[in-house]
Write an enzyme that holds these catalytic residues in place. Structure first.
Site, PDB file in Angstrom:
ATOM      1  N   LYS A 229       0.867  -1.175   0.000  1.00 51.75           N
ATOM      2  CA  LYS A 229       0.000   0.000   0.000  1.00 51.75           C
ATOM      3  C   LYS A 229       0.914   1.237   0.000  1.00 51.75           C
ATOM      4  O   LYS A 229       0.745   2.178   0.774  1.00 51.75           O
ATOM      5  CB  LYS A 229      -0.872  -0.109   1.258  1.00 51.75           C
ATOM      6  CG  LYS A 229      -2.105   0.708   1.338  1.00 51.75           C
ATOM      7  CD  LYS A 229      -3.146   0.412   0.311  1.00 51.75           C
ATOM      8  CE  LYS A 229      -4.131   1.570   0.361  1.00 51.75           C
ATOM      9  NZ  LYS A 229      -4.886   1.818  -0.821  1.00 51.75           N
ATOM     10  N   ASP A 283      -5.268  -2.944  -2.590  1.00 52.47           N
ATOM     11  CA  ASP A 283      -6.711  -2.932  -2.880  1.00 52.47           C
ATOM     12  C   ASP A 283      -6.977  -3.388  -4.309  1.00 52.47           C
ATOM     13  O   ASP A 283      -7.922  -4.133  -4.580  1.00 52.47           O
ATOM     14  CB  ASP A 283      -7.342  -1.560  -2.599  1.00 52.47           C
ATOM     15  CG  ASP A 283      -6.469  -0.412  -3.028  1.00 52.47           C
ATOM     16  OD1 ASP A 283      -5.343  -0.286  -2.519  1.00 52.47           O
ATOM     17  OD2 ASP A 283      -6.892   0.353  -3.910  1.00 52.47           O
ATOM     18  N   ASP A 307      -2.569 -11.192   5.462  1.00 53.42           N
ATOM     19  CA  ASP A 307      -3.694 -11.695   6.234  1.00 53.42           C
ATOM     20  C   ASP A 307      -4.956 -11.656   5.376  1.00 53.42           C
ATOM     21  O   ASP A 307      -5.666 -12.648   5.201  1.00 53.42           O
ATOM     22  CB  ASP A 307      -3.838 -10.797   7.473  1.00 53.42           C
ATOM     23  CG  ASP A 307      -4.717 -11.411   8.534  1.00 53.42           C
ATOM     24  OD1 ASP A 307      -5.022 -12.607   8.425  1.00 53.42           O
ATOM     25  OD2 ASP A 307      -5.106 -10.689   9.474  1.00 53.42           O
TER      26      ASP A 307
END
Ligand code: NAD
Length: 420
Positions: A229, A283, A307
């Site tokens: 990210k 994302d 995760d």
């Protein structure tokens, strides 16, 4: 090493490490392998997996000398402690082990045994292969397109556990430091606040990305994707991406090529057998695993991204009863299913042992027993596609035969014998 709490089997030899960093092992035909059934349904799936793995070893001219080790409930019963030192030492000495789930009772003062094991053994890569077995019900229309392996960093990011609770003196000190010393005034709202710190180190990133690239090279995978990210968290997630690319560019020569170089210098055509390293924002990646499933192979990521992504991948191929995993350190593999101890089904001979059995496949691959690994995978697939399944899949399959955990293991063993 002498053990007081566990018994080393009379037969069998230890797996020796030749080069830990490169996972080079000297594996005898009858290795001693520690097995920890674990808590709850661990006592159902553990013996079932053991039986299947042993059958595959025998069918390929080998044998396993199992060494029972204990942690959690089984260790409390025997030794009145949660994680006996001998269990940890046995896994360290014999290098390759398999475990079932361990319960983490809710309540203060109870450390997660999984976290303790991970820390003590320094198993820094959590690895989950996600592939579809024919016949397993899935929420997507083409689950067979999914064939990814996630490498999730296991020791930093949110797993470092550095955070302070709202209302404490500590959080107040950290807030003041951030505002007054670090210049982030007017950034944190007034009133109660919890603050966490997200460390991502060059050391932690590079050893994880190295493991992922080594795996891709060894198993003939085409790509390694760094999932981050970095558009928002430039100095942590962005650093993960940059350090990941550094490993790709500086440590492998022509075997590894970055996606940018591929387009700049080779018009998108990778050299034969090379691994292409690229990156995706997390994302976007969560969409891509659904919309462009076939394009991805190995994913390397910091803890929290791993995760989310690994569970999302797992859902596409049938969920918890099926999903295998392993924790890798340097010259060390501790295989374990993704699922927990599901206490309400414990001891009922009911749940699905496939996840634990397929964790054994990862373990066999790690020690170079690829033929035995393939046999186990094929036999599970043959069993499930003939609709012989445990309750969890039975309720989703029309006309299936519902088997107990132990009966399913027997059916897989029969298929191993037929396929061998
Ligand atoms: P869980 O995975 O144990 O169970 C959730 C549900 O998933 C179960 O109720 C069941 O419906 C289904 N399920 C799980 N495994 C299955 C199988 N093999 N076959 C069929 N269905 C299966 O998750 P939980 O209830 O959140 O956790 C229970 C305990 O396990 C907790 O103490 C938790 O800390 C622990 N846990 C341990 C590990 C580990 O040891 N690696 C991992 C996850 C959770």
């Amino acid at each position: 090493m002498t053990y007081e709490q566990v018994e080393v089997p009379d037969e069998g030899e230890a797996i020796e490490v030749v080069d830990a960093k490169n996972d080079e092992l000297d594996v005898p035909d009858t290795p001693v392998i520690p097995i920890l059934y674990g808590d709850g349904i661990g006592t159902d799936v553990g013996p079932a997996a053991q039986k299947v793995l042993e059958a595959a070893a025998n069918a390929t001219g080998r044998d396993v000398s199992w060494m029972q080790v204990y942690a959690g409930e089984s260790a409390r019963e025997r030794y009145d402690e949660n994680l006996p030192e001998d269990t940890v030492e046995a896994i360290k000495e014999f290098r390759v082990a398999i475990k079932g789930p361990l319960t983490t009772p809710v309540g203060a003062g109870f450390r997660s045994l999984n976290v303790a094991l991970r820390k003590t053994l320094d198993t820094y890569a959590n690895v989950r292969p996600t592939y579809h077995l024919e016949g397993v019900p899935s929420p997507v229309s083409e689950p067979q397109q999914m064939d990814m392996v996630t490498f999730r960093e296991n020791t930093e990011d949110v797993y470092a556990g550095i955070e302070w609770e709202a209302g404490t003196d500590e959080v107040q000190q950290v807030k003041e430091f951030v505002e007054e010393e670090m210049g982030f005034d007017d950034t944190i709202h007034d009133g109660p606040v919890g603050i966490g710190v997200k460390p991502i180190t060059e050391f932690g990133t590079k050893r994880l990305v190295r493991k992922a690239i080594d795996y891709a090279l060894e198993r003939g995978r085409d790509t390694v994707t760094l999932v981050h990210k970095g558009n928002i968290m430039k100095f942590t997630e962005g650093a993960f991406r940059d350090w990941g690319y550094e490993v790709a560019e500086e440590e492998y020569g022509e075997e590894v090529i970055t996606e940018d170089t591929l387009w700049e210098e080779r018009d998108g055509q990778p050299p034969e057998d090379a691994v292409v390293v690229n990156d995706r924002i997390a994302d976007n990646m969560l969409q891509q695993i659904l919309t462009r499933t076939e394009q991805y192979d190995v994913l390397a990521m910091p803890n929290l991204n791993g995760d989310y992504l690994s569970d999302a991948c797992g859902a596409q191929i049938g969920g918890l009863g099926i999903a295998p995993g392993a924790n890798f350190g340097d010259g060390l593999c501790l295989a374990e299913p993704v699922h927990g101890s599901a206490p309400k089904y414990a001891g009922q001979d009911k749940v699905n042992p496939t996840a634990m059995i397929l964790s054994g496949v990862l373990m066999f691959e790690y020690i170079g027993w690829d033929d035995a690994a393939q046999l186990v995978r094929d036999a599970c697939e043959a069993t499930i596609s003939s609709k012989q399944v445990t309750y969890d899949l039975h309720r989703q399959i029309e006309g299936g035969e519902k088997l107990a955990t132990s009966e399913y293991a027997d059916a897989v063993v029969e298929n191993i014998e037929q396929l061998a």
